[in-house]
Design a protein around this motif. Sequence first.
Motif, PDB file in Angstrom:
ATOM      1  N   GLN A  46      48.589   1.242   9.714  1.00 17.92           N
ATOM      2  CA  GLN A  46      47.711   0.637  10.720  1.00 17.92           C
ATOM      3  C   GLN A  46      47.023  -0.615  10.185  1.00 17.92           C
ATOM      4  N   ASN A  47      47.275  -0.946   8.932  1.00 17.03           N
ATOM      5  CA  ASN A  47      46.725  -2.160   8.341  1.00 17.03           C
ATOM      6  C   ASN A  47      47.167  -3.394   9.115  1.00 17.03           C
ATOM      7  N   ILE A  48      48.352  -3.363   9.672  1.00 18.18           N
ATOM      8  CA  ILE A  48      48.887  -4.546  10.354  1.00 18.18           C
ATOM      9  C   ILE A  48      47.966  -4.970  11.491  1.00 18.18           C
ATOM     10  N   GLU A  49      47.714  -4.088  12.434  1.00 24.02           N
ATOM     11  CA  GLU A  49      46.845  -4.433  13.557  1.00 24.02           C
ATOM     12  C   GLU A  49      45.390  -4.534  13.131  1.00 24.02           C
ATOM     13  N   SER A  50      44.984  -3.645  12.257  1.00 22.32           N
ATOM     14  CA  SER A  50      43.576  -3.566  11.879  1.00 22.32           C
ATOM     15  C   SER A  50      43.114  -4.755  11.041  1.00 22.32           C
ATOM     16  N   SER A  51      44.036  -5.476  10.444  1.00 21.03           N
ATOM     17  CA  SER A  51      43.663  -6.632   9.618  1.00 21.03           C
ATOM     18  C   SER A  51      43.604  -7.933  10.402  1.00 21.03           C
ATOM     19  N   HIS A  52      43.828  -7.878  11.702  1.00 20.32           N
ATOM     20  CA  HIS A  52      43.653  -9.087  12.512  1.00 20.32           C
ATOM     21  C   HIS A  52      42.193  -9.494  12.385  1.00 20.32           C
ATOM     22  N   CYS A  53      41.983 -10.676  11.871  1.00 15.04           N
ATOM     23  CA  CYS A  53      40.615 -11.070  11.516  1.00 15.04           C
ATOM     24  C   CYS A  53      40.488 -12.584  11.539  1.00 15.04           C
ATOM     25  N   ILE A  54      39.408 -13.046  12.122  1.00 13.90           N
ATOM     26  CA  ILE A  54      39.057 -14.464  12.041  1.00 13.90           C
ATOM     27  C   ILE A  54      37.745 -14.539  11.279  1.00 13.90           C
ATOM     28  N   THR A  55      37.784 -15.233  10.150  1.00  8.82           N
ATOM     29  CA  THR A  55      36.577 -15.429   9.343  1.00  8.82           C
ATOM     30  C   THR A  55      36.046 -16.819   9.633  1.00  8.82           C
ATOM     31  N   MET A  56      34.796 -16.891   9.986  1.00 11.83           N
ATOM     32  CA  MET A  56      34.155 -18.179  10.267  1.00 11.83           C
ATOM     33  C   MET A  56      32.955 -18.359   9.343  1.00 11.83           C
TER      34      MET A  56
END
Length: 157
Positions: free
Chosen positions: A38-48
């Motif tokens: 589940q790392n694939i979907e769960s790692s969707h991340c935008i860092t600002m």
Amino acid sequence: MLKNLTGSAMAGALGGFNAHASNIVSAVYIATGQDPAQNIESSHCITMMEAVNDGKDLHISVTMPSIEVGTVGGGTQLASQSACLNLLGVKGANKESPGSNSRLLAAIVAGSVLAGELSLMSAIAAGQLVKSHMKYNRSSKDITKFLDAYGNKFSSF
């Protein structure tokens, strides 16, 4: 931020613009008995990150819209993972507020990613990332001359 936005776009990243969210998500998932796939979907991340208060402070945020976690069943029943969930105060189901333990675990994942993003971007900005990788790698080669000549040039993304 150039590394997170432009670097990720040039690399053809899917699911986010971040420094290394998936590394943190994977570590927390393994420690807490989550399904590592589940790392694939769960790692969707935008860092600002943005300078605020006339550049005196830094505002950093992560947006992670699809953290998939659970606190019952599967790997959460393994001894070490169960102990970790217990330590975090999210083990099992919350009978008074169903789903709240999973929501809190998701917040812990996001907070861990935020800390990791800040740490990595600080290392890059300070010119320490390549130096530390080269210093602590397992290579027997003497890379001192390389670091002296090129070390800081690789830290500017």
